[in-house]
Design a protein around this motif. Structure first.
Motif, PDB file in Angstrom:
ATOM      1  N   PHE A 144      13.107  55.350  51.522  1.00 44.56           N
ATOM      2  CA  PHE A 144      13.184  54.663  50.292  1.00 44.56           C
ATOM      3  C   PHE A 144      14.139  53.581  50.481  1.00 44.56           C
ATOM      4  CE2 PHE A 144      14.718  53.791  46.335  1.00 44.56           C
ATOM      5  CZ  PHE A 144      13.751  53.771  45.034  1.00 44.56           C
ATOM      6  N   LEU A 145      15.233  53.639  51.021  1.00 45.86           N
ATOM      7  CA  LEU A 145      16.084  52.702  51.157  1.00 45.86           C
ATOM      8  C   LEU A 145      15.858  51.438  52.329  1.00 45.86           C
ATOM      9  CD1 LEU A 145      19.810  54.768  50.835  1.00 45.86           C
ATOM     10  CD2 LEU A 145      18.554  53.105  49.261  1.00 45.86           C
ATOM     11  N   SER A 146      14.977  51.824  53.371  1.00 46.70           N
ATOM     12  CA  SER A 146      14.514  50.784  54.208  1.00 46.70           C
ATOM     13  C   SER A 146      13.505  50.057  53.689  1.00 46.70           C
ATOM     14  CB  SER A 146      13.983  51.741  55.523  1.00 46.70           C
ATOM     15  OG  SER A 146      14.905  52.701  56.158  1.00 46.70           O
ATOM     16  N   ILE A 147      12.710  50.717  52.701  1.00 45.72           N
ATOM     17  CA  ILE A 147      11.352  49.593  52.385  1.00 45.72           C
ATOM     18  C   ILE A 147      11.793  49.204  50.815  1.00 45.72           C
ATOM     19  CG2 ILE A 147      10.131  50.792  54.034  1.00 45.72           C
ATOM     20  CD1 ILE A 147       8.689  52.544  51.604  1.00 45.72           C
ATOM     21  N   CYS A 148      12.532  49.686  49.972  1.00 43.76           N
ATOM     22  CA  CYS A 148      12.741  49.234  48.621  1.00 43.76           C
ATOM     23  C   CYS A 148      13.464  48.099  48.442  1.00 43.76           C
ATOM     24  CB  CYS A 148      13.487  50.499  47.708  1.00 43.76           C
ATOM     25  SG  CYS A 148      13.506  50.126  45.832  1.00 43.76           S
ATOM     26  N   GLY A 149      12.928  46.885  48.251  1.00 44.23           N
ATOM     27  CA  GLY A 149      13.553  45.672  48.174  1.00 44.23           C
ATOM     28  C   GLY A 149      13.335  44.886  49.310  1.00 44.23           C
ATOM     29  N   PRO A 150      13.815  43.669  49.399  1.00 43.32           N
ATOM     30  CA  PRO A 150      13.532  42.824  50.472  1.00 43.32           C
ATOM     31  C   PRO A 150      13.726  43.204  51.810  1.00 43.32           C
ATOM     32  CG  PRO A 150      14.961  41.693  48.731  1.00 43.32           C
ATOM     33  CD  PRO A 150      14.822  43.059  48.533  1.00 43.32           C
ATOM     34  N   PRO A 151      12.764  42.948  52.726  1.00 40.58           N
ATOM     35  CA  PRO A 151      12.774  43.459  54.266  1.00 40.58           C
ATOM     36  C   PRO A 151      14.017  43.062  55.038  1.00 40.58           C
ATOM     37  CG  PRO A 151      10.566  42.780  53.538  1.00 40.58           C
ATOM     38  CD  PRO A 151      11.411  42.118  52.417  1.00 40.58           C
ATOM     39  N   ARG A 152      14.435  41.915  54.752  1.00 39.12           N
ATOM     40  CA  ARG A 152      15.669  41.497  55.455  1.00 39.12           C
ATOM     41  C   ARG A 152      16.817  42.245  55.238  1.00 39.12           C
ATOM     42  NH1 ARG A 152      16.636  35.289  54.357  1.00 39.12           N
ATOM     43  NH2 ARG A 152      18.550  36.062  55.913  1.00 39.12           N
ATOM     44  N   TYR A 153      16.925  42.734  54.123  1.00 37.90           N
ATOM     45  CA  TYR A 153      18.201  43.626  53.902  1.00 37.90           C
ATOM     46  C   TYR A 153      18.230  45.234  54.198  1.00 37.90           C
ATOM     47  CZ  TYR A 153      19.060  39.363  51.313  1.00 37.90           C
ATOM     48  OH  TYR A 153      19.562  38.041  50.794  1.00 37.90           O
ATOM     49  N   SER A 154      16.946  45.330  54.851  1.00 36.93           N
ATOM     50  CA  SER A 154      16.650  46.805  55.032  1.00 36.93           C
ATOM     51  C   SER A 154      18.012  47.615  55.750  1.00 36.93           C
ATOM     52  CB  SER A 154      15.764  46.945  56.090  1.00 36.93           C
ATOM     53  OG  SER A 154      15.129  48.331  56.284  1.00 36.93           O
ATOM     54  N   GLU A 155      18.495  47.001  56.721  1.00 36.73           N
ATOM     55  CA  GLU A 155      19.648  47.487  57.585  1.00 36.73           C
ATOM     56  C   GLU A 155      20.779  47.829  56.659  1.00 36.73           C
ATOM     57  OE1 GLU A 155      16.784  46.182  60.678  1.00 36.73           O
ATOM     58  OE2 GLU A 155      17.586  45.071  58.836  1.00 36.73           O
ATOM     59  N   ILE A 156      21.153  46.685  55.952  1.00 36.02           N
ATOM     60  CA  ILE A 156      22.314  46.536  54.949  1.00 36.02           C
ATOM     61  C   ILE A 156      22.167  47.614  53.818  1.00 36.02           C
ATOM     62  CG2 ILE A 156      23.662  45.137  53.315  1.00 36.02           C
ATOM     63  CD1 ILE A 156      22.488  42.745  54.927  1.00 36.02           C
ATOM     64  N   ARG A 157      21.017  47.885  53.401  1.00 33.22           N
ATOM     65  CA  ARG A 157      20.819  48.829  52.221  1.00 33.22           C
ATOM     66  C   ARG A 157      21.158  50.284  52.835  1.00 33.22           C
ATOM     67  NH1 ARG A 157      16.289  45.948  51.004  1.00 33.22           N
ATOM     68  NH2 ARG A 157      14.868  47.295  51.966  1.00 33.22           N
ATOM     69  N   LEU A 158      20.485  50.647  53.904  1.00 27.29           N
ATOM     70  CA  LEU A 158      20.568  51.935  54.287  1.00 27.29           C
ATOM     71  C   LEU A 158      22.329  52.216  54.984  1.00 27.29           C
ATOM     72  CD1 LEU A 158      19.407  54.601  54.748  1.00 27.29           C
ATOM     73  CD2 LEU A 158      18.267  53.842  57.024  1.00 27.29           C
ATOM     74  N   ASN A 159      22.622  51.077  55.684  1.00 27.49           N
ATOM     75  CA  ASN A 159      24.091  51.293  56.180  1.00 27.49           C
ATOM     76  C   ASN A 159      25.272  51.635  54.859  1.00 27.49           C
ATOM     77  OD1 ASN A 159      25.005  50.995  58.940  1.00 27.49           O
ATOM     78  ND2 ASN A 159      23.292  49.622  58.854  1.00 27.49           N
ATOM     79  N   LEU A 160      24.799  50.691  53.849  1.00 25.73           N
ATOM     80  CA  LEU A 160      25.660  50.873  52.800  1.00 25.73           C
ATOM     81  C   LEU A 160      25.660  52.248  52.030  1.00 25.73           C
ATOM     82  CD1 LEU A 160      25.469  47.388  50.639  1.00 25.73           C
ATOM     83  CD2 LEU A 160      27.316  48.321  51.747  1.00 25.73           C
ATOM     84  N   ALA A 161      24.469  53.001  52.201  1.00 26.80           N
ATOM     85  CA  ALA A 161      24.234  54.398  51.532  1.00 26.80           C
ATOM     86  C   ALA A 161      24.856  55.232  52.559  1.00 26.80           C
ATOM     87  CB  ALA A 161      22.818  54.343  51.395  1.00 26.80           C
ATOM     88  N   GLN A 162      24.631  54.993  53.696  1.00 28.56           N
ATOM     89  CA  GLN A 162      25.216  55.806  54.904  1.00 28.56           C
ATOM     90  C   GLN A 162      26.798  55.712  54.837  1.00 28.56           C
ATOM     91  OE1 GLN A 162      24.005  57.876  57.026  1.00 28.56           O
ATOM     92  NE2 GLN A 162      21.749  57.555  56.717  1.00 28.56           N
ATOM     93  N   SER A 163      27.195  54.512  54.157  1.00 26.45           N
ATOM     94  CA  SER A 163      28.751  54.678  54.126  1.00 26.45           C
ATOM     95  C   SER A 163      29.400  55.574  53.140  1.00 26.45           C
ATOM     96  CB  SER A 163      29.032  53.049  53.641  1.00 26.45           C
ATOM     97  OG  SER A 163      28.718  52.254  54.489  1.00 26.45           O
ATOM     98  N   ILE A 164      28.521  55.539  51.888  1.00 24.01           N
ATOM     99  CA  ILE A 164      28.752  56.667  50.890  1.00 24.01           C
ATOM    100  C   ILE A 164      28.534  58.290  51.468  1.00 24.01           C
ATOM    101  CG2 ILE A 164      28.039  57.667  48.439  1.00 24.01           C
ATOM    102  CD1 ILE A 164      29.214  54.679  48.563  1.00 24.01           C
ATOM    103  N   GLN A 165      27.630  58.182  52.525  1.00 26.83           N
ATOM    104  CA  GLN A 165      27.674  59.642  53.141  1.00 26.83           C
ATOM    105  C   GLN A 165      28.921  60.003  53.888  1.00 26.83           C
ATOM    106  OE1 GLN A 165      24.606  59.992  55.990  1.00 26.83           O
ATOM    107  NE2 GLN A 165      25.316  61.824  56.991  1.00 26.83           N
TER     108      GLN A 165
END
Length: 468
Positions: A144-165
């Protein structure tokens, strides 16, 4: 639509508006899904502490204690490739999240009878069910986080979520050292405290289940991803030709196995270096804290054009190998510091491997994501190997050579990305899709049919596809 009349299920071959979400539109759903990352970060962080205390309380060897990790991560091999992946493709993200939360709640409740009976087998069974729930959640959330939103921010979205992890992984050992297994609390009482914690987690999960039932969720389909790739004039071809995906799966398997081996035996490693149990848990919390901080840092660096995700991945994995080697060959405080640095540079690896391996998969995106989540099962393979080395040699320092080998094996993927397909990867990072308003080449109201003998994408017109 009423809450009791929600429609479950998606047409994965239909192009929808959810595949064209802007950054602003994707913030709320991505923020909600990010809550889930704290859940499995906490469960994973507590797992590392439980391993060492099971050895003391139940009088088992390091190899046997690794059965807890094998049960937890074994579920990751089974679920994403079967029920979880099927749920995601057939019923979409909402149902996948709700199913994962329901299974997780059952697993947490089973910790109570396991604790009452002081049964290591019961704990392993409970942990397998917890792993089944979390792997189902992760099959949905990482995709979901990899594909929900602009593709260029894919790594940033998942890394931020993983930061919460990472924050969850930081809180768990800190709570364990200060409350569950403090110097004034014996191990038996500590295990009883853990029962109450998992009961509380089960109640929290039940509230999340209701929340995901109520809140609207975008359902990005494989056809949406194929439409994005078509806008960039890219056709991935059949699944069997996705070398990038398969190398990413291999890298994820080896990396996660190495990461879990280090975390599982970190406390034993510190005790071997002269620290007591409470101090060792505190040091693990320090390492997990640096792990979380460096994830935030890496996410920030990725917003700078010069710091491409593929650069960060190849550098961080190399440093993991260097510091793991240093930890295994030094002693005392120095070796502990080296192992903490390993945790620090593990930070951005998982999310970056995941998103880079999904680049350009188009209609294969959800299936590819299921393979990548299944690769987390490497955590069931490497810890028993490291535990066997520790048991037979009597040295947890020597056991660190096992994760060191894992980092080396995982390095093949960033080498491939940086030297063989860097142009294709950079195209996805530089695209303005979802960032700038413009006419798209494939309009809503068209259907992408993934089944063609020649592996090409077939596009046919239909009416009102994707309308809810």
């Amino acid at each position: 639509m009423g809450l009791l009349n929600r429609k479950f299920g998606v047409d994965d071959s239909a192009v929808t508006q959810d595949g064209q979400l802007t950054l602003k539109q994707s913030l709320a759903p991505c923020g909600l899904v990010t809550i889930l990352f704290f859940l499995w970060g906490f469960a994973y962080g507590l797992l590392d502490v439980l391993n060492s205390h099971f050895q003391a309380e139940l009088h088992i060897t390091a190899t046997q204690a690794s059965g807890l990790s094998a049960a937890y991560f074994g579920a990751y091999f089974f679920c994403p490739l079967t029920i979880s992946g099927w749920l995601l493709r057939r019923y979409g993200f909402r149902v996948t999240f709700m199913t994962g939360l329901a299974v997780l709640a059952v697993g947490c409740l089973m910790f109570w009878p396991s604790g009452v009976k002081r049964s290591f087998g019961g704990f392993c069974g409970s942990m397998f069910i917890v792993g089944a729930g979390l792997s189902t959640l992760e099959t949905g959330a990482d995709n979901f986080l990899s594909i929900c939103g602009p593709p260029r921010y894919s790594e940033i979205r998942l890394n931020l979520a993983q930061s919460i992890q990472g924050v969850g992984s930081f809180v768990a050992p800190l709570l364990a050292s200060r409350v569950f297994f403090a110097s004034t609390v014996d191990t038996a009482q500590g295990l009883k405290n853990v029962q109450w914690v998992y009961l509380g987690v089960a109640c929290f999960v039940a509230l999340l289940f209701i929340l995901f039932w109520v809140v609207p969720m975008p359902e990005v389909t494989d056809a949406d991803m194929a439409a994005q790739e078509a806008q960039m004039d890219f056709d991935p071809g059949p699944l069997r030709k996705q070398t990038n995906l398969f190398l990413g799966v291999w890298s994820q398997f080896c990396y996660v196995g190495a990461q879990v081996a280090v975390a599982n035996y970190f406390i034993n490693f510190c005790q071997e270096s002269g620290r007591d149990s409470a101090m060792s848990s505190n040091l693990l919390a320090v390492g997990q804290g640096m792990y979380a901080f460096n994830r935030f840092l890496a996410s920030g660096l990725m917003t700078i054009p010069a710091f491409k995700p593929r650069y960060i991945l190849i550098t961080y994995l190399c440093l993991c190998f260097v510091f793991a080697l240093a930890a295994a060959t030094t002693r005392g405080t120095t070796s502990i510091a080296m192992l903490i640095l390993v945790l620090c540079f593990e930070s951005a690896c998982f999310a970056t491997i995941f998103t880079l391996a999904l680049r350009g998969l188009a209609r294969h995106t959800k299936l590819g994501g299921s393979f990548l989540v299944a690769a987390i099962s490497g955590g069931a393979v490497f810890p028993p190997m490291a535990g066997a080395v520790a048991t037979h040699t009597g040295s947890f320092h020597r056991a660190m050579f096992v994760p060191m080998a894992g980092y080396i094996a995982a390095w093949i993927f960033p080498i491939y990305v940086n030297f063989f397909i860097r142009e294709a990867v950079d195209v996805h990072r530089e695209t303005r899709l979802g960032v700038e308003k413009r006419e798209v080449e494939i309009e809503l109201g068209r259907q992408i049919t993934p089944e063609r003998d020649d592996g090409k994408v077939a596009v046919t017109m239909i009416e009102d596809v994707g309308r809810r």
